[in-house]
Scaffold this motif. Structure first.
Motif, PDB file in Angstrom:
ATOM      1  N   VAL A 184       0.849  -1.199   0.000  1.00 60.85           N
ATOM      2  CA  VAL A 184       0.000   0.000   0.000  1.00 60.85           C
ATOM      3  C   VAL A 184       0.880   1.242   0.000  1.00 60.85           C
ATOM      4  N   TYR A 185       0.526   2.190  -0.870  1.00 58.52           N
ATOM      5  CA  TYR A 185       1.236   3.465  -1.025  1.00 58.52           C
ATOM      6  C   TYR A 185       0.314   4.565  -0.540  1.00 58.52           C
ATOM      7  N   ASN A 186       0.690   5.246   0.538  1.00 62.43           N
ATOM      8  CA  ASN A 186      -0.159   6.255   1.174  1.00 62.43           C
ATOM      9  C   ASN A 186       0.014   7.617   0.506  1.00 62.43           C
ATOM     10  N   ARG A 187      -1.050   8.097  -0.159  1.00 62.78           N
ATOM     11  CA  ARG A 187      -1.046   9.444  -0.737  1.00 62.78           C
ATOM     12  C   ARG A 187      -2.238  10.261  -0.241  1.00 62.78           C
ATOM     13  N   MET A 188      -2.677   9.994   0.996  1.00 60.02           N
ATOM     14  CA  MET A 188      -3.727  10.829   1.567  1.00 60.02           C
ATOM     15  C   MET A 188      -3.201  12.250   1.706  1.00 60.02           C
ATOM     16  N   LYS A 189      -4.081  13.231   1.494  1.00 59.22           N
ATOM     17  CA  LYS A 189      -3.622  14.617   1.382  1.00 59.22           C
ATOM     18  C   LYS A 189      -3.774  15.431   2.650  1.00 59.22           C
ATOM     19  N   SER A 190      -4.352  14.848   3.695  1.00 63.46           N
ATOM     20  CA  SER A 190      -4.703  15.642   4.866  1.00 63.46           C
ATOM     21  C   SER A 190      -4.081  15.070   6.131  1.00 63.46           C
ATOM     22  N   ARG A 191      -3.448  15.951   6.919  1.00 66.80           N
ATOM     23  CA  ARG A 191      -2.922  15.533   8.220  1.00 66.80           C
ATOM     24  C   ARG A 191      -4.057  15.124   9.152  1.00 66.80           C
ATOM     25  N   SER A 192      -5.176  15.844   9.090  1.00 66.05           N
ATOM     26  CA  SER A 192      -6.287  15.542   9.994  1.00 66.05           C
ATOM     27  C   SER A 192      -6.851  14.154   9.711  1.00 66.05           C
ATOM     28  N   GLU A 193      -6.885  13.752   8.438  1.00 66.77           N
ATOM     29  CA  GLU A 193      -7.369  12.414   8.103  1.00 66.77           C
ATOM     30  C   GLU A 193      -6.436  11.342   8.659  1.00 66.77           C
ATOM     31  N   GLU A 194      -5.135  11.625   8.637  1.00 71.29           N
ATOM     32  CA  GLU A 194      -4.183  10.648   9.157  1.00 71.29           C
ATOM     33  C   GLU A 194      -4.237  10.535  10.678  1.00 71.29           C
TER      34      GLU A 194
END
Length: 391
Positions: free
Chosen positions: A125-135
């Motif tokens: 899995v390659y993590n490209r989520m764009k938001s710190r809050s989501e993480e």
């Protein structure tokens, strides 16, 4: 390489090699044999009956409409390189995770569109989520635990915070000389101490990116304080004015380096790095030159790119490689596997190199050759983590 197929109608993966057995994905999902006319076909690598790799690319839910409109060119480029090299990329969100499958989107080169697809569990899995809050959400935390439970390798684990980075890198004695003095701001006194010591400092949001929220403070010989941010410069009548403009406890204060210049303007290197067989190496080097202001070199803020060859002789590349290697080693030891990162490095007027920024999710480079080479290096990381690297 082998060819496998996906039926959108039956939502199944199959092959057409009579008498052969293939599995796909981390959970070794057995592909059925079928002679039906396929809708989608993929050329994939094969290792002892296992085909792939199957790479899961995690995006934020809000990114999917842009993906479907083909406005995520970086993600599309990765998928294109993956398919060319014999892999499959499925783009998914946290809402697409099931017990034994992923629900997401695969790009069809034949139809030039993203198609909703169901796949087995990915090999990596390659993590490209764009938001710190989501993480920071409980859903993301549970997903990371789910990956651990299934022993599915993933990267990168999270966005970097500037103070956390400084603390980690400072533990490495080889990197310590390349770090501008930095403090986490708790009170105005922290800022005043830095100003009295270094006379000129950068104030940076701990969770900032692309130069947003940055300003500088300069302590003059007449004991005045000059405040400067993008396209604004003024004297502060009192230091407490800053409390009215910013939430200072979310900032770091960093020594401003007397920067080397090119044609009178400050510049820094943007280095793209990837993991490769146990270490981290340079995939490309770009240069950003300030123009309309000297605060940042980011292109959206008026900076521009220039060819690395124009300043190459000012840098010892062996030292650049050492810095990249040590950064990758230190971060991986403390934060988990780091497959890629970008690093901004400046050169002081004394010739010393300084680490300004380090990003876990590199922005798209404006140099096509760097972006293309970086994508190929990324695919090599996928292959190494999933067991499909050439021996």
């Amino acid at each position: 390489m082998k060819t496998i197929y996906y039926s959108v109608h039956t939502q199944t993966w199959f092959h057409r090699d009579k008498g052969c057995t293939y599995t796909l994905g981390h959970n070794n999902h057995a592909l059925s044999f079928s002679e039906q006319i396929p809708f989608l076909s993929f050329r994939v690598k094969e290792r002892h009956g296992k085909v792939g790799p199957l790479v899961g690319i995690l995006l934020s839910e809000s990114s999917i409409p842009h993906l479907q409109k083909r406005q995520k060119r970086y993600i599309e480029m990765i998928n294109s390189h993956l398919q060319t090299s014999g892999g499959i990329g499925i783009v998914f969100t946290l809402n697409g995770v099931r017990a034994n499958t992923l629900h997401g989107y695969i790009f069809s080169e034949q139809n030039e569109e993203w198609i909703e697809t169901i796949t087995p569990l990915p090999d990596v899995v390659y993590n490209r989520m764009k938001s710190r809050s989501e993480e920071k959400s409980e859903t993301f935390r549970q997903f990371i635990q789910w990956l651990h439970n299934h022993r599915i390798p993933y990267f990168n684990p999270c966005f970097f915070a500037k103070w956390q980075l400084y603390e980690l890198l400072h533990t490495n004695e080889r990197l310590r000389p390349h770090l501008p003095a930095t403090v986490q701001v708790h009170t105005i006194d922290d800022i005043l101490t830095m100003l009295h010591t270094y006379k000129h400092i950068y104030m940076k949001p701990n969770a900032g990116w692309k130069g947003k929220g940055i300003f500088t403070l300069t302590y003059t010989p007449t004991e005045e304080i000059i405040f400067e941010r993008m396209h604004e410069r003024k004297l502060l009548s009192r230091i407490d004015e800053l409390n009215e403009l910013y939430k200072l406890t979310e900032y770091i204060a960093q020594q401003a380096i007397d920067s080397d210049t090119f044609h009178g303007n400050r510049y820094d290197l943007r280095i793209l790095a990837h993991y490769n067989n146990g270490t981290h190496t340079i995939s490309g080097i770009g240069v950003r030159l300030s123009q309309t202001q000297q605060m940042t070199t980011h292109i959206p803020n008026g900076g521009r790119k220039i060819p690395y060859r124009l300043v190459k002789e000012r840098f010892h590349e062996s030292l650049l490689h050492t810095i990249v290697r040590e950064c990758g080693l230190t971060l991986s030891e403390h934060l988990g596997f780091i497959g890629e990162f970008s690093i901004d490095i400046g050169r002081g007027t004394d010739g010393q190199l300084y680490i300004y920024e380090l990003n876990s999710k590199p922005m798209i480079f404006d140099e096509p050759e760097i972006q293309t080479h970086g994508a190929k290096r990324l695919i090599a990381v996928f292959d190494q983590l999933s067991g499909f690297a050439s021996s």
